[in-house]
Design a protein around this motif. Structure first.
Motif, short mmCIF file in Angstrom:
data_model
loop_
_atom_site.label_atom_id
_atom_site.label_comp_id
_atom_site.label_asym_id
_atom_site.label_seq_id
_atom_site.Cartn_x
_atom_site.Cartn_y
_atom_site.Cartn_z
N GLU B 161 -11.72 34.04 -69.64
CA GLU B 161 -12.96 34.56 -69.93
C GLU B 161 -13.22 35.44 -71.27
O GLU B 161 -13.99 35.68 -71.69
CB GLU B 161 -13.27 35.41 -68.80
CG GLU B 161 -13.49 34.83 -67.53
CD GLU B 161 -13.99 35.89 -66.39
OE1 GLU B 161 -14.54 36.81 -66.85
OE2 GLU B 161 -13.55 35.19 -65.20
N ILE B 162 -11.83 35.92 -71.50
CA ILE B 162 -11.82 36.60 -72.89
C ILE B 162 -11.50 35.74 -74.19
O ILE B 162 -12.04 36.02 -75.11
CB ILE B 162 -10.22 37.63 -72.61
CG1 ILE B 162 -10.97 38.58 -71.68
CG2 ILE B 162 -10.27 38.45 -73.91
CD1 ILE B 162 -9.53 39.61 -71.12
N LYS B 163 -10.77 34.65 -74.03
CA LYS B 163 -10.26 33.98 -75.24
C LYS B 163 -9.57 32.56 -74.59
O LYS B 163 -8.81 32.89 -73.77
CB LYS B 163 -9.53 34.47 -76.33
CG LYS B 163 -9.14 33.62 -77.37
CD LYS B 163 -8.79 34.43 -78.46
CE LYS B 163 -8.36 33.84 -79.79
NZ LYS B 163 -9.11 32.58 -80.25
N SER B 287 -6.83 43.97 -71.31
CA SER B 287 -7.54 42.74 -70.51
C SER B 287 -7.75 42.97 -69.14
O SER B 287 -8.92 42.54 -68.60
CB SER B 287 -6.63 41.40 -70.84
OG SER B 287 -6.29 41.07 -71.98
N TRP B 290 -10.62 45.16 -69.10
CA TRP B 290 -11.82 44.26 -69.51
C TRP B 290 -12.35 43.36 -68.35
O TRP B 290 -13.54 43.42 -67.94
CB TRP B 290 -11.64 43.49 -70.72
CG TRP B 290 -12.78 42.98 -71.39
CD1 TRP B 290 -13.23 41.66 -70.94
CD2 TRP B 290 -13.44 43.28 -72.32
NE1 TRP B 290 -14.26 41.35 -72.03
CE2 TRP B 290 -14.52 42.44 -72.64
CE3 TRP B 290 -13.51 44.60 -73.09
CZ2 TRP B 290 -15.32 42.63 -73.78
CZ3 TRP B 290 -14.42 44.65 -74.00
CH2 TRP B 290 -15.55 43.84 -74.02
N LEU B 291 -11.58 43.00 -67.65
CA LEU B 291 -11.94 42.05 -66.59
C LEU B 291 -12.21 42.88 -65.38
O LEU B 291 -13.04 42.28 -64.32
CB LEU B 291 -10.79 41.03 -66.22
CG LEU B 291 -10.76 40.08 -67.46
CD1 LEU B 291 -9.51 39.09 -67.17
CD2 LEU B 291 -11.76 39.04 -67.50
N ASP B 303 -11.77 46.76 -76.47
CA ASP B 303 -11.58 45.32 -76.79
C ASP B 303 -10.16 44.76 -76.83
O ASP B 303 -9.41 45.18 -77.51
CB ASP B 303 -12.36 44.81 -78.28
CG ASP B 303 -12.24 43.49 -78.45
OD1 ASP B 303 -12.02 42.72 -77.77
OD2 ASP B 303 -12.53 43.36 -79.66
#
Lengths: 326, 326
Positions: B161-163, B287, B290-291, B303
């Motif tokens: 979902e991030i990269k 990460s 973020w999730l 970020d």
């Protein structure tokens, strides 16, 4: 409860250099104030509050608010005083927003309102009304009776999301308020938002009581019936958490007020109606915010139903005697 | 950026009475600190920070953190010092949470890192490492190499979902770091979170430069390779906003450090690997946050990709020379 605009150290340095307030030694964002961004600014000379006015404040009205604070402070009222820069102006721009530095006011707002606080509030509010009497500027109260119907129309389609009978209750009450709203009461400068978080106290340990140390946040101040300010405080200070009206708190506040500024018979008689109007005003704005603020947002939503219940209470009040006064 | 726990005036009064710090005249929630609730507490004697430790801090570790701050302050390092109550203890309970009062540190963190700041940071970090050398307590760094794989497993299912290539990049890098992580470097007390918002500066107008005024927020401090602290700072202080590594900043920081505490040849050689590890640590925690942080939450998400790019940079570094030093 948020810092909407982050001020860089470079920007702050440049901004502070416009003032004769000494060297900045600390600047911390304050987690208070839902409308604007506030920093507690410390210099080697003292403490100040730096405010950046965010989008809910109309920049055209800032000279009124800042002029009022300066006026009141000059008359000895305890409130923040705008600090003028070397160019003589108090209002300038920071990070693309209107910004001002005001003096720091000691004290804390109370989270648990006691009789003591209500007794302190009354005379201080009256003193503010007297001090504002010769303030030359005026500002219309756009959140008074003429502003309520448009607000109502904007929330009407979704009012039932809050309470099934909210739409009908407001519709009926608005009809009544518009037909009976008093027009001949003494008018002057009112704060219009004297909630507990805008009134500071300091504890007097020797006397074992809290003393009022000042008012803050004049960004709803306007020209309106002075007794309407009292009505707002009847709602904000004299109900218990369980919804019960505390007539002793009201009596202490009202009698304290009257010792400094006597209330006319008309003002006393109008109190229940003004209190209904004040309840309507906050019922409407809280309903609007409730319906338009996402649940996870940085601003905590305030329960509109609290003001629905206060409105219901005042609808049943027969006369000012029920507010504890003779 | 939030006040998680609101302290009532009554609770504060009672709490402050346990200390010999004078009468409270102001207490404002600070909109900084993503882990704990902080108030700027002012008394008639001075300024203090009141911290309530929220759920992300393990209460069992607080004696380590508070003891460390006391130790470093006693050795002349500029950092908050825990204030002990009349009973001799610094750690007590407020609103059901562990809480402490620490001394107030003047200064502001910089939003725009210059060479000046990096030159100041190096020697101050080295002085902190020296001052911590005889601190008797230890704390394992649970966010070092042994902690990364469990973190990775927890984000692995949603890494894409991030990269798209995040999962593979981390998997490969983790294998490498676990195989090559240095085990014989000089170990001591490290801050482990020396980001710009934890380093205060005061502007020296006469000299036209900023001077470091102290470190704050020791709640990630632990016992680990001293050079790992430097590696964290290489990431946090020496990249420009556009992602470019600024070797001049790194050189000033490293050479400033070495003037106070010389680096061994092993430490210098290990820097690129340590910097990869430091990038991995923040890539993983960012990460995770973020999730697991809803977009509208009170905490602003940082970020993770910033640290993905920093990791990529250090993977391409052949030796410490690329950090600007001889």
């Amino acid at each position: 409860m948020a810092v909407y605009t982050e001020v860089s150290d470079d920007d702050l340095e440049e901004f502070a250099a416009e003032y004769d307030i000494g060297e900045v030694v600390s600047c911390k964002g304050i987690a208070e104030g839902v409308e604007n961004t506030n920093y507690l600014l410390q210099t080697d000379r003292g403490n100040y509050i730096l405010t950046l006015y965010e989008k809910r404040v109309n920049p055209d009205e800032l000279p009124f608010f800042l002029g009022l604070m300066e006026h009141l402070a000059a008359r000895g009222l305890a409130c923040p005083t705008p600090i003028k820069g070397r160019d003589g102006t108090a209002l300038r721009t920071l990070c693309g927003r209107p910004a001002a530095i005001v003096s720091f006011l000691k004290g804390m707002w109370t989270r648990r309102i006691t009789l003591n606080h209500c007794a302190e509030l009354g005379p201080a509010m009256a003193a503010m009304h007297l001090a504002g009497a010769d303030f030359p500027m005026t500002r219309n109260n756009n959140l008074s009776v003429s502003g309520w119907r448009p607000l109502f129309e904007s929330i009407r389609p979704r009012a039932a999301e809050i309470k099934a009978d909210l739409e009908q209750t407001i519709a009926d009450e608005l009809d009544y308020l518009e037909a009976h709203w008093p027009k001949a009461l003494p008018v002057g400068l009112i704060h219009a938002d004297l909630f507990p978080d805008n009134v500071f106290f300091l504890h007097d340990r020797a006397a074992g009581v809290d003393r009022m140390s000042g008012f803050i946040d004049f960004y709803f101040a306007c020209t309106d019936a002075l007794a309407y300010d009292i009505a707002i405080c009847l709602n904000a200070w004299c109900f218990e958490d369980d919804g019960a009206f505390n007539a002793t708190k009201a009596r202490l506040m009202l009698n304290g007020y009257r010792k400094v500024r006597p209330l006319s018979a008309d003002e006393l008689l109008a109190l229940p109606l003004l209190a209904r109007g004040a309840a309507m005003r906050f019922l409407l704005t809280r309903s609007y915010d409730w319906l338009n603020t996402p649940p996870g947002a940085m601003v905590k939503r305030k329960d509109p139903m609290e003001y629905y219940r206060k409105l219901r209470f005042h609808q049943g009040v027969g006369g000012p005697g029920q507010y504890g006064i003779a």
